[in-house]
Design an enzyme around this catalytic site. Sequence first.
Site, mmCIF file in Angstrom:
data_model
loop_
_atom_site.group_PDB
_atom_site.id
_atom_site.type_symbol
_atom_site.label_atom_id
_atom_site.label_comp_id
_atom_site.label_asym_id
_atom_site.label_seq_id
_atom_site.Cartn_x
_atom_site.Cartn_y
_atom_site.Cartn_z
ATOM 1 N N HIS A 184 0.836 -1.212 0.000
ATOM 2 C CA HIS A 184 0.000 0.000 0.000
ATOM 3 C C HIS A 184 0.869 1.260 0.000
ATOM 4 O O HIS A 184 0.585 2.235 -0.697
ATOM 5 C CB HIS A 184 -0.852 0.069 1.275
ATOM 6 C CG HIS A 184 -1.797 -1.067 1.467
ATOM 7 N ND1 HIS A 184 -1.709 -1.936 2.520
ATOM 8 C CD2 HIS A 184 -2.874 -1.460 0.749
ATOM 9 C CE1 HIS A 184 -2.681 -2.822 2.455
ATOM 10 N NE2 HIS A 184 -3.398 -2.564 1.384
ATOM 11 N N ARG B 98 -2.975 -10.754 3.872
ATOM 12 C CA ARG B 98 -3.348 -12.137 4.204
ATOM 13 C C ARG B 98 -2.126 -13.011 4.504
ATOM 14 O O ARG B 98 -2.286 -14.099 5.045
ATOM 15 C CB ARG B 98 -4.198 -12.749 3.092
ATOM 16 C CG ARG B 98 -5.576 -12.096 3.027
ATOM 17 C CD ARG B 98 -6.563 -12.836 2.150
ATOM 18 N NE ARG B 98 -7.920 -12.367 2.362
ATOM 19 C CZ ARG B 98 -8.615 -11.624 1.499
ATOM 20 N NH1 ARG B 98 -8.077 -11.270 0.353
ATOM 21 N NH2 ARG B 98 -9.850 -11.241 1.799
#
Length: 291
Positions: free
Chosen positions: A43, A193
């Site tokens: 990100h 994840r």
Amino acid sequence: MNGEDAPRLVETIPDMRAASLEARTGGRRLGFVPTLGFLHEGHLSLVDRARERCDRVAISIFVNPAQFAPDEDYEAYPRDLQRDLSLADDRGVDIVFAPDREEMYPEPPQAWVVPGSLGDRLDGASRPDHFRGVLTVVAKLFNVVRPDLAVFGRKDFQQSVLVRRMARDLNVPVEIELAPIVREEDGLAVSSRNQYLDDGERRRARAVPESLREVREAYREGERSPAALGRRGRRVLEEAGAEVDYVEVVTPDTLETPPEPAPPESVCALAARIGDTRLIDNARLAGPTTL
Ligand code: PAF
């Protein structure tokens, strides 16, 4: 946080609209990175790109229930707003839009942004309604944040294809930029994840980038059949005990199987489960990659 220019935390749609207007005053450009939160280097690389290209940067942090199936990890999805604010501050984010579920969906939507056949393949085949949820929330976020530029990661390959296509089909006045995949040292693509993987699973997860390397190597050695290339990648995953959802060579933009000989810009995309964790990744058959 670094204090004086800490990002402004905005939690309502009217406040975000006002913050966007202010950020874009005097022709300044606003860059935007939508996220599910629990920020990581992937990100933050998108934030860096938005900062390079724009005068102000906003991110959104919203775990979008509409893109999770009932049996998926919506409740368990990692959330830590204070940590995210601190990371956003370190990278010079100006605005963090973090609405709650009520703010974004005061009632169940009647109108959705539904992908066409591009949404039925690859991830769409095993996650029905996922991309309807993604495109709908991205359209809502674009309407609220009003960015000039939005940066998405190439790791979510099908999502990036669909978002670009939606912006074009619906004439959304935003430029979409796709940024390279950020990887761990052993090649595993950075993902929120990954933290679900235990030590043994984390080791086995190396097979994911390894299978893409194998496909690229096969291509370099002259294999041009999309199906044969897919089989080479699948074998690496299966040997590592991964449960393969798909390994497919596709044409970017159409997501169709390319004709043989597969051109170098074709993309090998895959999804596989290591234990309970579903991982996705992709790479071009030849040319630049972060693998
Ligand atoms: O890629 C993601 O993190 C999400 O799908 C997005 C684009 C933020 C929409 O919820």
